[in-house]
Design a protein around this motif. Structure first.
Motif, short mmCIF file in Angstrom:
data_model
loop_
_atom_site.label_atom_id
_atom_site.label_comp_id
_atom_site.label_asym_id
_atom_site.label_seq_id
_atom_site.Cartn_x
_atom_site.Cartn_y
_atom_site.Cartn_z
N LEU A 188 50.13 44.93 50.07
CA LEU A 188 49.69 44.41 48.78
C LEU A 188 48.50 45.20 48.24
O LEU A 188 47.58 45.54 49.00
CB LEU A 188 49.29 42.94 48.90
N ARG A 234 43.25 42.88 46.10
CA ARG A 234 43.31 41.59 45.44
C ARG A 234 42.08 41.36 44.58
O ARG A 234 40.97 41.75 44.93
CB ARG A 234 43.45 40.49 46.49
N ARG A 235 42.30 40.74 43.42
CA ARG A 235 41.22 40.46 42.50
C ARG A 235 41.44 39.07 41.91
O ARG A 235 42.49 38.77 41.36
CB ARG A 235 41.19 41.52 41.39
N THR A 236 40.40 38.23 42.03
CA THR A 236 40.51 36.87 41.52
C THR A 236 40.58 36.88 40.00
O THR A 236 39.69 37.44 39.35
CB THR A 236 39.31 36.03 41.97
N TRP A 286 43.42 31.22 36.45
CA TRP A 286 44.61 31.30 37.29
C TRP A 286 45.85 31.02 36.45
O TRP A 286 45.95 29.98 35.79
CB TRP A 286 44.53 30.28 38.42
N GLU A 328 48.98 31.02 51.96
CA GLU A 328 48.21 31.79 50.99
C GLU A 328 49.05 32.84 50.27
O GLU A 328 48.52 33.66 49.52
CB GLU A 328 47.04 32.50 51.70
N THR A 343 48.92 32.84 46.28
CA THR A 343 47.60 33.27 45.82
C THR A 343 47.43 34.78 45.99
O THR A 343 46.94 35.47 45.08
CB THR A 343 46.49 32.53 46.60
N ALA A 344 47.85 35.30 47.14
CA ALA A 344 47.73 36.73 47.39
C ALA A 344 48.56 37.54 46.40
O ALA A 344 48.11 38.58 45.89
CB ALA A 344 48.15 37.05 48.82
N GLU A 398 46.82 37.43 42.94
CA GLU A 398 45.61 38.24 42.95
C GLU A 398 45.93 39.73 42.97
O GLU A 398 45.20 40.54 42.40
CB GLU A 398 44.74 37.87 44.14
N ALA A 399 47.02 40.11 43.63
CA ALA A 399 47.40 41.51 43.71
C ALA A 399 48.08 42.00 42.44
O ALA A 399 48.12 43.20 42.17
CB ALA A 399 48.32 41.74 44.90
#
Length: 379
Positions: free
Chosen positions: A32, A35-37, A41, A145, A148-149, A152-153
């Motif tokens: 992946l 990752r960036r929040t 969302w 997770e 979410t991963a 974020e990716a």
């Protein structure tokens, strides 16, 4: 003897070119992206087409329902004409809590559609106005997770796809499965897939996070409605219409579907091998010659050169076999298997050659690709 030496030399040159100039297909570091929040969302709907999957859902659906995702998410399971109580099993598992679950059925498959893609299209329509769609198969288990991963990716990308870790518990699975992923990466080098502006495009159907607007821009699921190899078709459609895509190997997404025998693996691969060649006898002939030259010539001529003896033939062939072996080692390590098995790749390649020929024979006999009682004579 000169001809044999030339063939051995060509095989060595081919392997040198593949190892150095084919997008690093043999590397397994494509995981992946960073990752960036996201500031907000996005909403996500997980679409799961399921046909007679009551036995695997207890191993996979709880993982999807228990996703720890900070945004709004739901799961849509599409019961694709199951006869084993798939819908009831899903609803029973949903009572344990987690993300909201909708179980729906698409009805009869219209002409021109594959059953899976008709189910996916129905699931996408049921999901409504969401930002992202996670298209995942019923036999794919996700860690809590995972969603979410993936989000974020994704960042600005329109499609993020991970090739799930396949099962390698039996001897046949250990022999065939790592080579399956290796050959896929050889056809679609991940680095080239992930590079904007290149024509190489693909995805892994077990885990595809796609932006809804990008899917609509590509014509929706209807644009690939007849595709048997739907993941590659999806990646191609998204990239062709200007979308940014990413494909790599997974660490926390895995398939629980068993293929314990050679027969089950044979059916899994042969059902779509000739479709991959666009049902072309010319491409089939080229594939047979190519597989023989690249994978079979090195070990055969290594032994022949040693027995004759013919030092140049033996040296060229052994060097080609060595390069082949070294490029396969990373995949075996990824699957946590003994790298000492890497020299056996020609054996597996021979099986794949026979599976491809069997796929063509099935097509010529009008049987085509088959999955759970459905036959597709054309791709």
């Amino acid at each position: 003897m000169i001809v044999v030496r030339v063939v051995a030399g060509v095989a060595l040159l081919v392997w040198a070119g593949l190892a150095l100039c084919h997008g690093g297909f043999w590397r397994t570091g494509q995981r992946l992206p960073p990752r960036r929040t996201p500031p907000v969302w996005p909403s996500v709907a997980v679409v799961v087409p399921a046909r007679d999957e009551a036995d695997v859902l207890p191993l996979t659906l709880p993982g999807l329902l228990s996703q720890r995702y900070p945004g709004r998410a739901r799961v849509v399971l599409v019961d694709d004409g199951s006869t084993d109580g798939t819908a009831a099993a899903a609803e029973r598992l949903a009572r344990e809590g987690g993300l909201p679950l909708t179980v729906t059925s698409p009805g009869p498959v219209p002409p021109g559609w594959t059953g899976k893609l008709w189910a996916v299209a129905h699931g996408v329509a049921t999901a409504g106005e969401v930002d992202f769609l996670l298209l995942t198969d019923a036999d794919i288990a996700h860690d809590p997770e995972s969603l979410t991963a993936l989000v974020e990716a994704a960042g600005e990308r329109d499609l993020v796809s991970q090739m799930a870790v396949l099962r390698t518990e039996t001897a046949w699975e250990r022999l065939v499965v790592p080579a399956f992923v290796y050959f896929f990466a050889m056809l679609y080098p991940f680095r080239r897939v992930n590079r904007p502006g290149t024509r190489t495009a693909a995805a892994a159907g077990g885990c595809c996070l796609v932006r809804r607007t990008a899917l609509e821009r590509a014509g929706g699921v209807a644009a690939i409605r007849g595709a048997v190899i739907d993941d590659v078709a999806l990646g191609t459609a998204i990239k062709r219409t200007g979308g940014r895509i990413w494909l790599g190997l997974a660490d926390h997404v895995r398939s629980v579907r068993p293929y314990p025998t050679l027969g089950s693996l044979w059916r899994m691969i042969s059902r779509s091998a000739y479709t991959q060649l666009r049902h072309s006898p010319l491409l089939l002939a080229g594939t047979v010659v190519g597989l023989a030259l690249v994978f079979l010539v090195p070990p055969v001529l290594t032994v022949a050169g040693a027995l004759l003896p013919d030092t140049p033939t033996c040296a060229f062939s052994a060097a080609a076999w060595l390069v082949m072996t070294l490029t396969f080692v990373p995949m075996l390590r990824y699957y946590r298997l003994n790298p000492a098995a890497a020299p056996l790749l020609p054996v597996t390649a021979t099986l794949y050659l026979l599976m491809t020929l069997d796929s063509a024979v099935r097509h010529w006999r009008g049987r085509g690709a088959e999955w759970k009682g459905r036959h597709y004579s054309r791709g």
